[in-house]
Design an enzyme around this catalytic site. Structure first.
Site, PDB file in Angstrom:
ATOM      1  N   HIS A 132       0.873  -1.177   0.000  1.00 38.04           N
ATOM      2  CA  HIS A 132       0.000   0.000   0.000  1.00 38.04           C
ATOM      3  C   HIS A 132       0.916   1.235   0.000  1.00 38.04           C
ATOM      4  CE1 HIS A 132      -2.807   2.936   1.831  1.00 38.04           C
ATOM      5  NE2 HIS A 132      -3.793   2.107   1.522  1.00 38.04           N
ATOM      6  N   ASP A 209       3.017  -4.402   8.218  1.00 33.22           N
ATOM      7  CA  ASP A 209       1.794  -3.627   8.036  1.00 33.22           C
ATOM      8  C   ASP A 209       0.630  -4.611   8.134  1.00 33.22           C
ATOM      9  OD1 ASP A 209      -0.491  -2.513   6.978  1.00 33.22           O
ATOM     10  OD2 ASP A 209       0.438  -1.832   5.120  1.00 33.22           O
ATOM     11  N   GLN A 212      -4.591  -5.106   7.004  1.00 33.05           N
ATOM     12  CA  GLN A 212      -5.581  -6.027   6.416  1.00 33.05           C
ATOM     13  C   GLN A 212      -5.613  -7.368   7.135  1.00 33.05           C
ATOM     14  OE1 GLN A 212      -7.821  -5.232   4.229  1.00 33.05           O
ATOM     15  NE2 GLN A 212      -7.010  -3.207   3.784  1.00 33.05           N
ATOM     16  N   LYS A 235     -10.439  -0.875  10.682  1.00 34.37           N
ATOM     17  CA  LYS A 235     -10.575  -2.037   9.799  1.00 34.37           C
ATOM     18  C   LYS A 235     -10.945  -3.289  10.583  1.00 34.37           C
ATOM     19  CE  LYS A 235      -7.398  -0.399   6.243  1.00 34.37           C
ATOM     20  NZ  LYS A 235      -8.261   0.270   5.271  1.00 34.37           N
ATOM     21  N   CYS A 372      -4.746   2.588  -3.610  1.00 36.88           N
ATOM     22  CA  CYS A 372      -3.496   3.103  -3.030  1.00 36.88           C
ATOM     23  C   CYS A 372      -2.345   2.146  -3.279  1.00 36.88           C
ATOM     24  CB  CYS A 372      -3.645   3.385  -1.536  1.00 36.88           C
ATOM     25  SG  CYS A 372      -4.837   4.666  -1.192  1.00 36.88           S
TER      26      CYS A 372
END
Lengths: 414, 151
Positions: A132, A209, A212, A235, A372
């Site tokens: 991302h 990261d 997700q 999220k 993104c």
């Protein structure tokens, strides 16, 4: 809040779950909302909404400063959330949990506070081709500041990081390795445990990261042995505007503050300021108190459902949607073997924006665009894709509703 | 099909999307610019031959959604042979119409074929698609070298 659901949600469990999310009763253009944009942000269960209401109605106050009753209640709730997150990520201590605005701020914090004082010209930062923008741009900024070089481990046409190439990118020059746990645009799950071990073998520190991943997978930061792990509350069924940076204690302790201000100091004089200990050193200013409280409740809610049931339901939805996508001859972008419930696709050569506008007219919310991840779109030679991302509260009927519109899209563009 | 959708994707728009006019590279040219919509990645390049304040020829190329491609195509048709003053005036009328400005209700007769894009009014998130080519035109006329963005 314990629901005692099994490893597979029953139809009545699923009805109960849907009832927990008031927004799922909203109508869009006189049709029931079909919300398939969960990778952008998830919806909030009533218990999270109630927690925010309770905070503002009963104990709104600033934290860590007041001696009065409300401040103590707010401080306790805020710090209990930190403990909840630490327990959730299986961190050793709650002081390793830093509250930030979100994943983006967490990555910027590590780049500036860990990376900037340390990196020298010709040192290397390694990322992958499916990151991302928030896991690309902070490192580019750091490279400009320090003269370090950004390297990118390539992916194959299925959307998987080519592990031999990743290994070949690692060397003693590699100082930081920053990896998505799950690709937001493709749904690919990266084999991060093995990738972290390889990075460690050349002496690099690792940042994951997890934006997700947290909604879908159980994460154990000690088992992964990553140095930093970041995620966003919104999220994972919590409020917007708050996220988490986990870090190894010795690294966090050695790092200078990211921002200066109130809350992060022990004493201030014009000659010398003494910073607070962890985690407050990194939390300048009044924090997002209700965000932390909401996140706590969201994680409790997730725990009450159980990751087994969530994973099973989401996997079923992904299989069902993938099968229908094949049946409708859609081009699927990202067909990794290990994948979460994200389906990125193209309808013939029809621009994703046009597809999204027509889907919206039938009450179906998807994301269209480059997600993104512009370098990734370039790799697949598409300007943008349609992305349907499923959460455990979605149903096969909703996926049917999505695919019923595909022939209508083609009719417009025949 | 739903009325608003039919209004958006009307035949003239779809036809210009399938067969864009003046598509390609104009060489030589006196003015050019690149336009970019960061929201969806749409890109347009516009090249013009301008002599004595008259647009003698113009061509575009690029990638984009049906609305941005049709709008670029309609722009090239509308502006060939027009003066720069007329081009600016048309852009003002077009922009006011798409963004639903109160004074725009009388514009449609003066917009000609561009009036086919009036349906975009009902889709605020798509206005940028329809105006991308026009912002690119403005940049080309101002001879700005950096790509223009709709953001």
């Amino acid at each position: 809040m314990d629901k005692h659901f099994g490893k597979v949600f029953s139809p009545s469990d699923l009805r109960e779950i849907r009832n927990d999310f008031p927004i799922l009763k909203v109508k869009i253009k006189h049709r029931p909302l079909v919300y398939l944009d969960n990778a952008a942000t998830s919806q909030k269960p009533q218990c999270v909404i109630d927690a925010l209401d309770r905070y503002y109605s009963h104990y709104n106050s600033n934290v860590h400063r007041g001696l009065h009753e409300l401040s103590e209640l707010a401080t306790t709730a805020y710090e209990q959330s930190r403990q909840r997150v630490a327990h959730f990520l299986k961190a050793k201590e709650s002081c390793q949990i830093i509250f930030v605005k979100g994943t983006t701020e967490a990555i910027n914090l590590v780049a500036q506070s860990y990376g900037r004082p340390l990196l020298k010209k010709d040192d290397e930062i390694l990322i992958t081709a499916l990151e991302h923008h928030s896991n690309i741009v902070p490192w580019q900024v750091l490279c400009e500041q320090t003269g370090a070089k950004l390297r990118v481990a390539p992916i194959n046409l299925q959307g998987e990081v080519i592990q031999e190439e990743y290994e070949a990118c690692l060397s003693e020059k590699t100082k930081i390795v920053a990896l998505a746990h799950i690709s937001n645009a493709l749904g690919t799950i990266l084999p991060i445990k093995a990738m972290i071990a390889k990075a460690r073998a050349v002496g690099a520190i690792t940042l994951i990261d997890g934006a997700q991943a947290i909604p879908h997978l159980r994460v154990d930061v000690q088992d992964l042995d990553c140095d930093f792990y970041a995620f966003s509350a919104h999220k994972v069924y919590g409020p917007t505007g708050i996220g988490v940076l986990y870090g190894k204690k010795e690294l966090l302790e050695a790092m200078p503050p990211y921002q200066g201000g109130g809350e992060m100091i022990q004493s201030v004089s014009f000659e010398k300021t003494v910073y607070q200990n962890l985690p407050h050193k990194f939390e300048a200013g009044t924090p997002h108190i209700e965000g932390a409280i909401g996140l706590h409740v969201a994680l409790d809610y997730l725990h009450s459902l159980g990751y087994e049931g969530i994973a099973h339901q989401e996997h079923e939805l992904l299989l069902y949607a993938t099968e229908l996508a094949h049946k409708h001859h859609l081009r699927i972008i990202g067909e990794a073997k290990e994948k979460t419930s994200i389906l990125s696709f193209m309808v013939d050569n029809i621009h994703a924006h046009d597809v999204g506008t027509i889907l919206n007219h039938y009450g179906i919310a998807v994301r269209v665009g480059h997600h993104c991840a512009m370098p990734l779109m370039e790799f697949f030679k598409v300007p943008s894709t349609v992305r349907a991302s499923f959460a455990f509260y979605n149903t096969q009927d909703e996926i049917d509703a999505l695919f019923e519109v595909i022939p209508k899209v083609r009719e417009v563009f025949q | 099909m739903n009325d608003e959708l039919a209004e958006l994707y009307q035949e003239l728009i779809m036809e210009h999307n399938r067969h864009p006019r003046h598509y390609g590279v104009l060489a030589p040219c006196t003015h050019q610019a690149a336009g970019f919509n960061p929201l969806c990645g749409d890109q347009i390049k516009l090249r013009l031959q301008i002599e004595n304040d008259l647009i003698m020829a113009l061509m575009f190329e690029g990638k984009g959604c049906a609305i941005s491609i049709a709008s670029a195509s309609l722009l090239t048709e509308a502006l060939e042979g027009k003066s720069l003053a007329e081009a600016h005036e048309l852009f003002t009328l077009f922009h006011e119409t798409l963004t639903g400005q109160p004074e725009s209700s009388h514009h449609s007769a003066r917009l000609g074929k561009l009036a086919a894009l009036i349906g975009v009014q009902a889709f605020p998130s798509r206005v940028k698609c329809a105006t991308l080519a026009w912002h690119t035109l403005e940049a080309a006329l101002a001879n700005k070298d950096t790509p223009v963005s709709t953001e």
